[in-house]
Motif scaffolding. Structure first.
Motif, PDB file in Angstrom:
ATOM      1  N   TRP A 228       0.843  -1.206   0.000  1.00 44.47           N
ATOM      2  CA  TRP A 228       0.000   0.000   0.000  1.00 44.47           C
ATOM      3  C   TRP A 228       0.872   1.247   0.000  1.00 44.47           C
ATOM      4  O   TRP A 228       0.598   2.203  -0.742  1.00 44.47           O
ATOM      5  CB  TRP A 228      -0.921  -0.005   1.217  1.00 44.47           C
ATOM      6  CG  TRP A 228      -1.776   1.228   1.307  1.00 44.47           C
ATOM      7  CD1 TRP A 228      -2.965   1.452   0.688  1.00 44.47           C
ATOM      8  CD2 TRP A 228      -1.483   2.425   2.058  1.00 44.47           C
ATOM      9  NE1 TRP A 228      -3.436   2.712   0.990  1.00 44.47           N
ATOM     10  CE2 TRP A 228      -2.557   3.329   1.832  1.00 44.47           C
ATOM     11  CE3 TRP A 228      -0.442   2.807   2.886  1.00 44.47           C
ATOM     12  CZ2 TRP A 228      -2.594   4.598   2.409  1.00 44.47           C
ATOM     13  CZ3 TRP A 228      -0.477   4.065   3.460  1.00 44.47           C
ATOM     14  CH2 TRP A 228      -1.544   4.943   3.222  1.00 44.47           C
ATOM     15  N   PHE A 229       1.923   1.251   0.820  1.00 41.05           N
ATOM     16  CA  PHE A 229       2.850   2.389   0.832  1.00 41.05           C
ATOM     17  C   PHE A 229       3.496   2.567  -0.540  1.00 41.05           C
ATOM     18  O   PHE A 229       3.633   3.690  -1.042  1.00 41.05           O
ATOM     19  CB  PHE A 229       3.935   2.188   1.899  1.00 41.05           C
ATOM     20  CG  PHE A 229       3.589   2.787   3.223  1.00 41.05           C
ATOM     21  CD1 PHE A 229       3.389   4.155   3.367  1.00 41.05           C
ATOM     22  CD2 PHE A 229       3.466   1.997   4.353  1.00 41.05           C
ATOM     23  CE1 PHE A 229       3.078   4.720   4.587  1.00 41.05           C
ATOM     24  CE2 PHE A 229       3.153   2.547   5.585  1.00 41.05           C
ATOM     25  CZ  PHE A 229       2.957   3.911   5.701  1.00 41.05           C
ATOM     26  N   THR A 230       3.919   1.488  -1.159  1.00 43.55           N
ATOM     27  CA  THR A 230       4.542   1.562  -2.478  1.00 43.55           C
ATOM     28  C   THR A 230       3.583   2.141  -3.516  1.00 43.55           C
ATOM     29  O   THR A 230       3.958   2.980  -4.346  1.00 43.55           O
ATOM     30  CB  THR A 230       4.999   0.164  -2.922  1.00 43.55           C
ATOM     31  OG1 THR A 230       5.907  -0.363  -1.952  1.00 43.55           O
ATOM     32  CG2 THR A 230       5.679   0.227  -4.285  1.00 43.55           C
ATOM     33  N   GLU A 231       2.328   1.730  -3.435  1.00 39.09           N
ATOM     34  CA  GLU A 231       1.315   2.177  -4.397  1.00 39.09           C
ATOM     35  C   GLU A 231       0.969   3.650  -4.231  1.00 39.09           C
ATOM     36  O   GLU A 231       0.726   4.357  -5.217  1.00 39.09           O
ATOM     37  CB  GLU A 231       0.056   1.328  -4.247  1.00 39.09           C
ATOM     38  CG  GLU A 231      -1.048   1.696  -5.205  1.00 39.09           C
ATOM     39  CD  GLU A 231      -2.305   0.867  -4.963  1.00 39.09           C
ATOM     40  OE1 GLU A 231      -3.354   1.219  -5.525  1.00 39.09           O
ATOM     41  OE2 GLU A 231      -2.228  -0.130  -4.214  1.00 39.09           O
ATOM     42  N   TYR A 253      -7.509   6.349  -2.285  1.00 41.82           N
ATOM     43  CA  TYR A 253      -6.273   6.376  -1.489  1.00 41.82           C
ATOM     44  C   TYR A 253      -6.312   5.372  -0.347  1.00 41.82           C
ATOM     45  O   TYR A 253      -5.295   4.748  -0.021  1.00 41.82           O
ATOM     46  CB  TYR A 253      -6.067   7.786  -0.940  1.00 41.82           C
ATOM     47  CG  TYR A 253      -4.802   7.958  -0.133  1.00 41.82           C
ATOM     48  CD1 TYR A 253      -3.573   8.161  -0.768  1.00 41.82           C
ATOM     49  CD2 TYR A 253      -4.836   7.944   1.260  1.00 41.82           C
ATOM     50  CE1 TYR A 253      -2.413   8.329  -0.042  1.00 41.82           C
ATOM     51  CE2 TYR A 253      -3.673   8.114   1.999  1.00 41.82           C
ATOM     52  CZ  TYR A 253      -2.467   8.303   1.343  1.00 41.82           C
ATOM     53  OH  TYR A 253      -1.313   8.466   2.080  1.00 41.82           O
ATOM     54  N   LEU A 254      -7.461   5.206   0.283  1.00 42.86           N
ATOM     55  CA  LEU A 254      -7.578   4.291   1.427  1.00 42.86           C
ATOM     56  C   LEU A 254      -7.353   2.846   0.992  1.00 42.86           C
ATOM     57  O   LEU A 254      -7.662   2.468  -0.139  1.00 42.86           O
ATOM     58  CB  LEU A 254      -8.966   4.418   2.054  1.00 42.86           C
ATOM     59  CG  LEU A 254      -9.214   5.614   2.967  1.00 42.86           C
ATOM     60  CD1 LEU A 254     -10.693   5.693   3.336  1.00 42.86           C
ATOM     61  CD2 LEU A 254      -8.351   5.551   4.223  1.00 42.86           C
ATOM     62  N   PRO A 255      -6.831   2.006   1.893  1.00 49.11           N
ATOM     63  CA  PRO A 255      -6.715   0.583   1.572  1.00 49.11           C
ATOM     64  C   PRO A 255      -8.102  -0.056   1.422  1.00 49.11           C
ATOM     65  O   PRO A 255      -9.074   0.395   2.037  1.00 49.11           O
ATOM     66  CB  PRO A 255      -5.964   0.006   2.776  1.00 49.11           C
ATOM     67  CG  PRO A 255      -6.222   0.962   3.890  1.00 49.11           C
ATOM     68  CD  PRO A 255      -6.315   2.317   3.251  1.00 49.11           C
ATOM     69  N   VAL A 256      -8.188  -1.079   0.606  1.00 48.23           N
ATOM     70  CA  VAL A 256      -9.468  -1.741   0.383  1.00 48.23           C
ATOM     71  C   VAL A 256      -9.891  -2.502   1.635  1.00 48.23           C
ATOM     72  O   VAL A 256      -9.090  -2.758   2.540  1.00 48.23           O
ATOM     73  CB  VAL A 256      -9.369  -2.707  -0.819  1.00 48.23           C
ATOM     74  CG1 VAL A 256      -9.048  -1.939  -2.088  1.00 48.23           C
ATOM     75  CG2 VAL A 256      -8.305  -3.773  -0.551  1.00 48.23           C
ATOM     76  N   LYS A 257     -11.158  -2.847   1.674  1.00 44.19           N
ATOM     77  CA  LYS A 257     -11.680  -3.638   2.791  1.00 44.19           C
ATOM     78  C   LYS A 257     -10.920  -4.963   2.872  1.00 44.19           C
ATOM     79  O   LYS A 257     -10.719  -5.643   1.862  1.00 44.19           O
ATOM     80  CB  LYS A 257     -13.168  -3.897   2.584  1.00 44.19           C
ATOM     81  CG  LYS A 257     -13.859  -4.587   3.756  1.00 44.19           C
ATOM     82  CD  LYS A 257     -15.338  -4.737   3.453  1.00 44.19           C
ATOM     83  CE  LYS A 257     -16.064  -5.481   4.573  1.00 44.19           C
ATOM     84  NZ  LYS A 257     -16.053  -4.703   5.819  1.00 44.19           N
TER      85      LYS A 257
END
Length: 318
Positions: A228-231, A253-257
């Motif tokens: 997630w940080f890389t993306e 921007y938020l991580p997926v469920k």
């Protein structure tokens, strides 16, 4: 120059000849031609000087507005408008020396066109002010409240010049866009502060319990958050916000469920998102910061306050 040269070559040298020469119709015409040429030159020089001073006044007004010097900016802006009026409003076509005859060169139609030109100049000046302050928004100074105060003064001038709502919407567009971007970056900083809190909490549990479950939880979190940080390191938020809503870009921007945020943590961030979206929508309607939004942004724009907001969301999701 031709009139001046011709006059110098043909004017008599002694007093009697001068009196006789001037009393003739031919002599008076030559003097009138010479005086007319001189007055035209003086008028042109004065017009160029006033135009140059007006441009410097406009640049000074934009610079002073950016530095939050409202009084100086308004004063220079007034000088710019006055100078523009002097240059563009109807001028005197000719003046007869030794007489009082004067004739206006501009018609009513031309005067209306001139006023439209002045309004256009004011519109351009206002757009420059909005652009300057909008990009200066990324530098962190002055406060959102002070910036909006300067732009409110400019809006008052636009209203007096009868600038339409459609024209104003074009002028304030970059400013509204930067406000939207500012709220997104506030949200993203809080998310990253929250990630730091969660990682610290997992590490503390490993050190406190030395249990297999704690180590596995820490490793699972790392496996989810690292990609997630890389993306999101090259997320391109400003470009996305040009064509999408603040809510849409935040959700992207938020991580997926099922990612590194739990369902309770996602719910806490959803509440935070709704608050920012509401403030941004109010700003978009106004064409600038509302008083509530300016106070909110100024309160949380510092990184220390980002940490406080992250802690509040952390506690709300426990």
């Amino acid at each position: 120059m031709v009139a001046q040269y011709y006059l110098c070559k043909t004017v008599p040298r002694n007093l009697e000849e001068i009196k006789s020469w001037y009393s003739s119709t031919n002599g008076r015409d030559k003097v009138s031609a010479f005086v007319g040429v001189g007055m035209d030159k003086v008028r042109d020089i004065f017009s160029y000087f006033v135009a140059a001073m007006s441009m410097f006044a406009m640049l000074g007004a934009v610079y002073q507005a950016f530095n939050n010097q409202k009084v100086s900016a308004l004063t220079l802006g007034t000088f710019f408008l006055v100078g523009s009026l002097i240059v563009f409003l109807p001028q005197v076509e000719f003046i007869k020396t030794l007489g009082v005859e004067a004739k206006l060169r501009q018609t009513v139609t031309e005067a209306v066109a001139t006023l439209a030109t002045v309004r256009r100049l004011a519109e351009i000046s206002a757009r420059a002010s909005y652009l300057t302050i909008a990009w200066g928004n990324r530098l962190g100074t002055p406060s959102a409240k002070d910036k909006q105060s300067v732009l409110d003064d400019i809006d008052a001038q636009l209203s007096e010049l009868k600038v339409t709502p459609e024209e104003r919407a074009v002028i304030v567009k970059p400013w509204v866009g930067m406000i939207r971007a500012g709220f997104f970056f506030l949200f993203s900083r809080v998310v990253r502060e929250f990630a730091t809190l969660k990682a610290s909490d997992l590490t503390a549990k490993v050190l406190a319990t030395q249990s297999r479950e704690a180590r596995e939880a820490e490793m699972a979190h790392s496996a989810l958050i690292t990609p997630w940080f890389t993306e999101t390191n090259n997320f391109g938020a400003v470009e996305r916000l040009e064509t999408r809503s603040l809510s849409t870009v935040i959700n992207e921007y938020l991580p997926v469920k099922g990612g590194w945020l739990s369902d309770r943590e996602l719910a806490a961030f959803a509440t935070f998102e709704r608050e920012l979206v509401r403030l941004n929508d109010d700003c978009a309607k106004r064409g600038g910061y509302t008083a509530e939004a300016a106070d909110y942004y100024d309160r949380y724009k510092e990184r220390q306050n980002d940490k406080e907001m992250a802690k509040q969301l952390w506690e709300a999701s426990r």
